[in-house]
Design an enzyme around this catalytic site. Sequence first.
Site: not given
Ligand code: BES
Ligand code: ZN
Length: 478
Positions: A196, A167-168, A99, A133, A101, A446
């Site tokens: 990711d 995605e975020e 992603h 990320d 974004d 994040h």
């Molecule tokens: N890269 C993350 C996913 C992730 C987070 C993998 C922590 C491993 C550990 C991705 O960008 C993300 O933050 N995804 C969101 C998805 C949600 C908005 C549906 C998340 O996990 O909060």
């Molecule tokens: Zn991510």
Amino acid sequence: MANTVDKYFDLVDQNQQKFIETLREVVEIPSVSSDASKRGEVVRMGEWLQARWEQLGAQCKRIDPGKQILEGEELDLPPVILGQYGNDANKKTVLVYGHYDVQPALLEDGWATDPFTLVEMDDGRLVGRGSTDDKGPILGWLLCAETHKQAGLDFPVNLKFCFEGMEESGSEGLDAIIVDQADKWFKGTDVVCISDNYWLGKNKPCLTHGLRGVSYFHLQVEGPGADLHSGVFGGTVHEPMVDLVHLLSKLVDTNGRIQIPGIYDQVMPVTDEEELTYENLEFSHTALATDLKHDVIIHAEERDTLKHRWRYPTLSIHGVEGAFYSPGDKTVIPAKVKGKFSLRTVPNMEPKRVAELVTAFLEKEFAKLGSKNRMRVIETHGGRWWYSSPNHPNFVAGARATELVYGVKPDLTREGGSIPVTLTFEENLNVNVLLLPMGAADDGAHSINEKIDRRNYIQGIKLLGAYLHEVAVTDMTA
Ligand code: BES
Ligand code: ZN
């Protein structure tokens, strides 16, 4: 193969600084998907990627998924960029997803440097929003292909890609595109790889075979038609914020135990065999406490922390929309507030059942308050968990690539975070999906001062390339 891979590794080493400059260029595009005023930047980032891949000779297809209402504004959703690089019937086809974004970031959140300027620190950190990320990893695939082409090295596979800009913010519109394109653009995919997520610690690489799902809720409490003066109305009207705080406090206890009846009923018990997978992982509470800056860890045992991250559901409270939150004092009674919380879900929880249980519980608790306010529970998105066996040859290819680059066997991990599209690919393309992370546990996705270490970025570019070479020589039907 060895010869080509060695040459590729040498070239990556020689081009380190150039690769960092490319990361700098994309970190400077503030592609924050949740901010309506930044939508143009998200689109610009998608266009940047498409242009760069097309320059290389990839065939791209831009799909605009439609419209979205955000902050009361109708906005175009950012494009999904599909691509095909190479089309040789004798080669395998690998689909990669990422992603472009990023999460929001403001200097005043506590960043030490401007979040949208990449800063190279003396200790090797490359600091900037999206560095880990997921801009570093998506650049990894591009730089790998560019490096092969520039050096005249044979590219080992046909590469398909799918890069999204939402995605975020819950990947709005993406599932429908994948379902629709399963037999079209994605046809012929042998395996999928997603970079990711993150290592479990700071030193040992890993392959990941599980993710939690996420069910996100807005709990809305509405009372009078407008905000009120607390001196005039306090104690004489039902206050939405008071009701909301009562309700939120019922969801989870301070040790993280969810209080909603029935939630744990769907959780698959941990088997003896599974217990063994928690042995010998690069994970320690000491390191975790250092990353947290203050030891706020609930559990005494490391394996319990991991189980609560990977294996059990959790509930987090994120914020309250409509509440007074600025510095200083304001004697207001907010008229309408929305509490935001989410549950991370695990095998075998169903989003639909989760939403039913959450709603029934909150309705019952609200009824107990005897309030004249109106309450509503809204499920804003429900992404499913993903669990896959790590014995597939795709994982063998990932493990060999990791050993080639880092000289160690990777840990096998699951994640507490969510990438809902993983399951969509697996189910609709009927292929194995590998999660192959580039960044480390302390990257701070994040969070403030998000970074990727120079080492992880550069070795990560090698890793993604090595993986493609390994896929090329691995029998994927085994
Ligand atoms: N890269 C993350 C996913 C992730 C987070 C993998 C922590 C491993 C550990 C991705 O960008 C993300 O933050 N995804 C969101 C998805 C949600 C908005 C549906 C998340 O996990 O909060
Ligand atoms: Zn991510």
